[in-house]
Design a protein around this motif. Structure first.
Motif, mmCIF file in Angstrom:
data_model
loop_
_atom_site.group_PDB
_atom_site.id
_atom_site.type_symbol
_atom_site.label_atom_id
_atom_site.label_comp_id
_atom_site.label_asym_id
_atom_site.label_seq_id
_atom_site.Cartn_x
_atom_site.Cartn_y
_atom_site.Cartn_z
ATOM 1 N N THR A 103 1.125 -35.075 -57.332
ATOM 2 C CA THR A 103 -0.266 -35.520 -57.368
ATOM 3 C C THR A 103 -1.138 -34.754 -56.383
ATOM 4 O O THR A 103 -2.293 -34.462 -56.660
ATOM 5 N N PHE A 104 -0.595 -34.434 -55.218
ATOM 6 C CA PHE A 104 -1.362 -33.744 -54.180
ATOM 7 C C PHE A 104 -1.145 -32.229 -54.205
ATOM 8 O O PHE A 104 -1.531 -31.538 -53.282
ATOM 9 N N GLY A 105 -0.518 -31.707 -55.221
ATOM 10 C CA GLY A 105 -0.273 -30.276 -55.327
ATOM 11 C C GLY A 105 0.903 -29.854 -54.469
ATOM 12 O O GLY A 105 1.629 -30.677 -53.921
ATOM 13 N N ARG A 106 1.090 -28.560 -54.348
ATOM 14 C CA ARG A 106 2.165 -28.051 -53.495
ATOM 15 C C ARG A 106 1.558 -27.429 -52.253
ATOM 16 O O ARG A 106 0.483 -26.838 -52.287
ATOM 17 N N PHE A 107 2.245 -27.577 -51.144
ATOM 18 C CA PHE A 107 1.795 -27.047 -49.869
ATOM 19 C C PHE A 107 2.666 -25.860 -49.484
ATOM 20 O O PHE A 107 3.880 -25.889 -49.661
ATOM 21 N N PHE A 108 2.048 -24.825 -48.935
ATOM 22 C CA PHE A 108 2.778 -23.652 -48.468
ATOM 23 C C PHE A 108 1.927 -22.916 -47.439
ATOM 24 O O PHE A 108 0.748 -23.233 -47.254
ATOM 25 N N THR A 109 2.524 -21.948 -46.775
ATOM 26 C CA THR A 109 1.820 -21.202 -45.745
ATOM 27 C C THR A 109 1.638 -19.746 -46.165
ATOM 28 O O THR A 109 2.312 -19.250 -47.062
ATOM 29 N N GLU A 110 0.723 -19.101 -45.470
ATOM 30 C CA GLU A 110 0.442 -17.678 -45.681
ATOM 31 C C GLU A 110 0.386 -16.979 -44.332
ATOM 32 O O GLU A 110 -0.234 -17.466 -43.401
ATOM 33 N N LEU A 111 1.050 -15.855 -44.252
ATOM 34 C CA LEU A 111 0.929 -14.948 -43.109
ATOM 35 C C LEU A 111 0.374 -13.646 -43.654
ATOM 36 O O LEU A 111 0.930 -13.082 -44.596
ATOM 37 N N SER A 112 -0.730 -13.163 -43.088
ATOM 38 C CA SER A 112 -1.319 -11.934 -43.620
ATOM 39 C C SER A 112 -1.962 -11.109 -42.523
ATOM 40 O O SER A 112 -2.304 -11.611 -41.450
ATOM 41 N N LEU A 113 -2.132 -9.840 -42.818
ATOM 42 C CA LEU A 113 -2.766 -8.878 -41.941
ATOM 43 C C LEU A 113 -3.827 -8.152 -42.762
ATOM 44 O O LEU A 113 -3.530 -7.636 -43.845
ATOM 45 N N ASP A 114 -5.071 -8.148 -42.270
ATOM 46 C CA ASP A 114 -6.197 -7.539 -42.967
ATOM 47 C C ASP A 114 -6.783 -6.424 -42.113
ATOM 48 O O ASP A 114 -6.728 -6.489 -40.888
ATOM 49 N N ALA A 115 -7.390 -5.460 -42.762
ATOM 50 C CA ALA A 115 -8.136 -4.407 -42.072
ATOM 51 C C ALA A 115 -9.397 -4.128 -42.871
ATOM 52 O O ALA A 115 -9.392 -4.182 -44.098
#
Length: 180
Positions: A103-115
């Protein structure tokens, strides 16, 4: 002679480096309207500096079909030069779509590097590389690139291409408004 020229150049770089290290020409206080294309939808996002080199971000998008993608997190920003910045993010996502049974969707994390870098006074280009750490998929690679046009100081437009990740091949349009 070669050693003298090299020493002179290195001395010049060391003197100039502290000046350029704090020459941040990117705004991290903004509100943003996002328009994903194929599938369509609408989203809102924003960023706010909490320290000279740290900011918080949030974003919410939906195609209005009982779906959403809500993201919140923190990031650092570090000037590479007067015309380029490097950013890193740790974000938490909540995603609800047709495949999600919770009902509340799935939870997950993101690690990213931007330039990102300025290519001329009104054009900015950038890229993002990262990983979505999703329990059922283990992880997905994020690869994104964008072009942002700044016609005036009061707003900017962007075209964002999601090469891989959650929205493979999706193009998103953005209008960003500085908040200070």
């Amino acid at each position: 002679m070669y050693k003298a020229v090299t020493s002179l150049l290195l001395t010049f770089v060391y003197i100039i480096a502290p000046v350029t290290a704090h020459a941040n020409n990117f705004n991290y206080n903004y509100g943003e309207v996002l328009v994903p294309i194929n599938p369509g939808g609408l989203g809102l996002g924003g960023s706010m500096l909490i320290h000279q080199n740290a900011h918080i971000v949030a974003e919410a998008r939906s195609a209005f079909e009982n779906d959403w993608l809500i993201t919140a997190g923190a990031g650092f920003n570090a000037p590479i030069s007067q015309f380029a910045d490097l950013r890193g993010y740790l974000k938490i996502h909540s995603q609800k779509n047709k495949e999600t049974t919770n009902t509340f969707g799935r939870f997950f994390t993101e690690l990213s590097l931007d330039a990102s870098t300025w290519v001329n006074p009104v054009s900015e280009v950038g890229a993002s590389v990262g990983s979505y750490l999703i329990s059922d998929d283990d992880k997905k690679l994020k690869l994104q690139t964008y072009y942002r046009f700044h016609p005036t100081p009061t707003f900017s437009f962007a075209a964002i291409l999601n090469i891989s990740g959650l929205e493979d091949g999706q193009i998103m349009l953005s209008a960003r408004y500085p908040l200070g």
